[in-house]
Design a protein around this motif. Sequence first.
Motif, PDB file in Angstrom:
ATOM      1  N   LYS A  96      52.666  32.063  32.122  1.00  0.00           N
ATOM      2  CA  LYS A  96      53.916  32.789  31.735  1.00  0.00           C
ATOM      3  C   LYS A  96      53.415  34.020  30.890  1.00  0.00           C
ATOM      4  O   LYS A  96      52.605  33.928  30.237  1.00  0.00           O
ATOM      5  N   GLY A  97      54.299  35.133  30.678  1.00  0.00           N
ATOM      6  CA  GLY A  97      54.062  36.028  29.845  1.00  0.00           C
ATOM      7  C   GLY A  97      52.938  36.889  30.220  1.00  0.00           C
ATOM      8  O   GLY A  97      52.085  37.649  29.258  1.00  0.00           O
ATOM      9  N   LEU A  98      52.668  37.310  31.583  1.00  0.00           N
ATOM     10  CA  LEU A  98      51.403  38.087  32.056  1.00  0.00           C
ATOM     11  C   LEU A  98      52.030  39.695  31.970  1.00  0.00           C
ATOM     12  O   LEU A  98      53.370  39.618  32.135  1.00  0.00           O
TER      13      LEU A  98
ATOM     14  N   LYS B  32      46.891  41.474  32.304  1.00  0.00           N
ATOM     15  CA  LYS B  32      46.673  40.103  31.812  1.00  0.00           C
ATOM     16  C   LYS B  32      46.641  39.095  32.814  1.00  0.00           C
ATOM     17  O   LYS B  32      47.738  38.889  33.500  1.00  0.00           O
ATOM     18  N   THR B  33      45.505  38.313  33.222  1.00  0.00           N
ATOM     19  CA  THR B  33      45.355  37.372  34.183  1.00  0.00           C
ATOM     20  C   THR B  33      45.707  36.015  33.656  1.00  0.00           C
ATOM     21  O   THR B  33      45.286  35.690  32.624  1.00  0.00           O
ATOM     22  N   PRO B  34      45.932  35.230  34.462  1.00  0.00           N
ATOM     23  CA  PRO B  34      46.054  33.524  34.320  1.00  0.00           C
ATOM     24  C   PRO B  34      44.570  33.254  33.868  1.00  0.00           C
ATOM     25  O   PRO B  34      43.382  33.870  34.300  1.00  0.00           O
ATOM     26  N   ASP B  35      44.438  32.098  33.351  1.00  0.00           N
ATOM     27  CA  ASP B  35      43.250  31.304  32.917  1.00  0.00           C
ATOM     28  C   ASP B  35      42.298  31.017  34.212  1.00  0.00           C
ATOM     29  O   ASP B  35      40.972  31.170  34.208  1.00  0.00           O
ATOM     30  N   ARG B  36      42.790  30.526  35.026  1.00  0.00           N
ATOM     31  CA  ARG B  36      42.108  29.878  36.220  1.00  0.00           C
ATOM     32  C   ARG B  36      42.264  30.670  37.577  1.00  0.00           C
ATOM     33  O   ARG B  36      41.519  30.258  38.446  1.00  0.00           O
ATOM     34  N   PHE B  37      42.746  31.676  37.506  1.00  0.00           N
ATOM     35  CA  PHE B  37      42.953  32.349  38.984  1.00  0.00           C
ATOM     36  C   PHE B  37      43.324  33.976  38.502  1.00  0.00           C
ATOM     37  O   PHE B  37      43.815  34.178  37.340  1.00  0.00           O
ATOM     38  N   ASP B  38      43.338  34.898  39.455  1.00  0.00           N
ATOM     39  CA  ASP B  38      43.419  36.194  39.303  1.00  0.00           C
ATOM     40  C   ASP B  38      44.796  36.453  39.806  1.00  0.00           C
ATOM     41  O   ASP B  38      45.691  35.595  40.483  1.00  0.00           O
TER      42      ASP B  38
END
Length: 233
Positions: free
Chosen positions: A156-158, A192-198
Motif C-alpha cells: 500500500k501507499g505506492l 515507488k515499487t513493492p519490496d518483492r516485485f515491480d
Amino acid sequence: MRTYLFFISLLLTLSSYAQENTKVTAQDTLPPSEKYGVRAGIDLSKLIRSTLDENYTGFEIVGDYRFYKDFYLAAEIGNESFIRDEENINVKASGNYIRAGIDYNVYKNWYGMQNNIYVGLRYGFSSFDQTLNDYTIFTDTNYFGVSEVNDKIESKGLNASWIEFVFGIKVETLKNLYMGANLSLRNLVSEKTPDRFDNLYIPGFGRTNDFSSIGVGYGYSISYLIPFFKKKK
C-alpha cells in the motif's frame, strides 16, 4: 488503434458537416465572438472497457478551461483497478490519479465554430496499491514451476509520476456539447515499487515493462462547455 482512427475520422466528418451547414446572416459581417469557460465531461473509453473487460474497472473526469485565445488549462482525474494476469504472475493494481497541464489549439476554425485539434503537455501523478495474488518460481534444476498461492502480498501507499505528450481533437456536435479523442505518449519519471516485485500496471499511466519507461494511452470523451463570457476573435 483502428478504433481510435475510426473515431477520429468520424469526428472530422461531423466537424466538416457542421461547418458546411453553418448559416451566414447579416450579423456575420461583425467581428465574431468566441466563448470562454469550463468544459467538463467523462472519458467514455474507461466506461466501455469496464463493461467489456472483467479484469478492469475505471472512471475518469476530464476538463479544460480556455484562458487565452488558443491556450487551455487541462486536467484529468480518475480511478482505475486492473488485474494483470500473466503466465507466471497475477497482480492487481488499484488507485487514483491526476494529470494536469496545458493544451494548444492548432486548428483555425470557420466562422461560428469552436473545434479543437490540439497538442498538449501533462504532468501525471498516481497513488495506488498493488496486490500480488499468486506467482510461479522456476528452479535452476528443472523447468517445472512451483506456484505460490499462499497469503496475498499487499503493498500500500505506492506512487508514481510521469510526463506525457498529448495529441487530440474535440468537435462541437451540438451546442456546447463536444465529442473528443486523444492519444498520448508517456514517460515514467519516478515510481515507488513493492519490496518483492515491480509495478506491472500504474493507474493513470497504464502497463509498464522492463525494457523501457515509455507508455501509451488513449481516450474518447464527451464534455459540455459552460461559457462564462465571450471575447471578440
